[in-house]
Design an enzyme around this catalytic site. Structure first.
Site, PDB file in Angstrom:
ATOM      1  N   SER A 110       0.742  -3.334   2.841  1.00  0.00           N
ATOM      2  CA  SER A 110       1.799  -3.386   3.848  1.00  0.00           C
ATOM      3  C   SER A 110       3.120  -3.692   3.166  1.00  0.00           C
ATOM      4  O   SER A 110       3.160  -4.405   2.164  1.00  0.00           O
ATOM      5  CB  SER A 110       1.471  -4.466   4.880  1.00  0.00           C
ATOM      6  OG  SER A 110       2.416  -4.486   5.917  1.00  0.00           O
ATOM      7  N   ASP A 111       4.189  -3.139   3.711  1.00  0.00           N
ATOM      8  CA  ASP A 111       5.526  -3.464   3.229  1.00  0.00           C
ATOM      9  C   ASP A 111       6.481  -3.299   4.389  1.00  0.00           C
ATOM     10  O   ASP A 111       6.182  -2.582   5.351  1.00  0.00           O
ATOM     11  CB  ASP A 111       5.934  -2.574   2.060  1.00  0.00           C
ATOM     12  CG  ASP A 111       6.975  -3.243   1.172  1.00  0.00           C
ATOM     13  OD1 ASP A 111       7.591  -4.238   1.596  1.00  0.00           O
ATOM     14  OD2 ASP A 111       7.183  -2.767   0.042  1.00  0.00           O
TER      15      ASP A 111
END
EC number: 3.6.1.-
Length: 193
Positions: free
Chosen positions: A69-70
């Site tokens: 995730s970012d």
């Protein structure tokens, strides 16, 4: 259904707290990937690429399902990063004052057995109330959001900065859209409930 090791490709305590809500055992690993944006890359493409690269860099055992995730926030078509300093955090909050900003969260789930990755981008919009410099400074001093995109923690006192929120999953604003993650896990045969 095979017994997969669930891996969170993140050292973020916020993402760990969010994932723990699902009551699934998981381990964490520090991702190793270049986070430099490509020339002309949109926020959506950047975050989906980074989420996938993070997930693919972190499987620890066979078989693994790795979550990458970012997140970035965007105002006036410009990506706003983590402030890292008090002055930069105050500056970001004042720039966001009275504005609507969009958070883009890239999410990837990598199955190291099949080598397949499911990737998506979730958006969440925050409408800021009008902030004075003293309000911004008091907030930054109180919560020290120096490692948070947008210079706030919505799960804490940061909620006082907003007029309203628009999005499908409030967890997305903190960096891990659980509703969409549950769908990706179920696509792999891992049922949360």
């Amino acid at each position: 259904m095979q017994n997969y090791q669930l891996v969170l490709a993140s050292t973020s305590p916020f993402r760990q707290q969010i994932l723990a809500k699902l009551k699934l055992p998981f381990v964490t690993a520090k991702p190793d990937c270049d986070e430099t944006p490509l020339i002309g890359e949109t926020p959506e493409h950047l975050l989906m690429r980074l989420a996938e690269n993070k997930a693919r860099s972190c499987f620890l055992a066979d078989p693994s399902l790795v979550i990458g995730s970012d997140q970035v926030c965007v105002i006036d078509d410009q990506i706003i990063g983590k402030p890292l300093t008090t002055e930069k955090a105050v500056e970001q909050l004042l720039r966001q004052s009275g504005q609507a900003i969009t958070f883009y969260t890239g999410l990837a789930l990598f199955n190291n057995q099949t080598q397949q990755t499911q990737v998506l981008c979730d958006t969440f919009t925050v409408h800021f109330r009008t902030l004075s410099e003293s309000m911004a400074r008091r907030y930054v001093e109180a919560e020290q959001p120096l490692h948070c995109a947008g210079s706030f923690k919505s799960e804490g006192l940061g909620i006082a900065l907003f007029e309203r929120l628009e999005g499908d999953d409030p967890n997305s604003l903190i960096g891990l859209p659980l509703i969409k993650l549950i769908q990706l896990l179920e696509n792999e045969g891992l049922n949360v409930i």
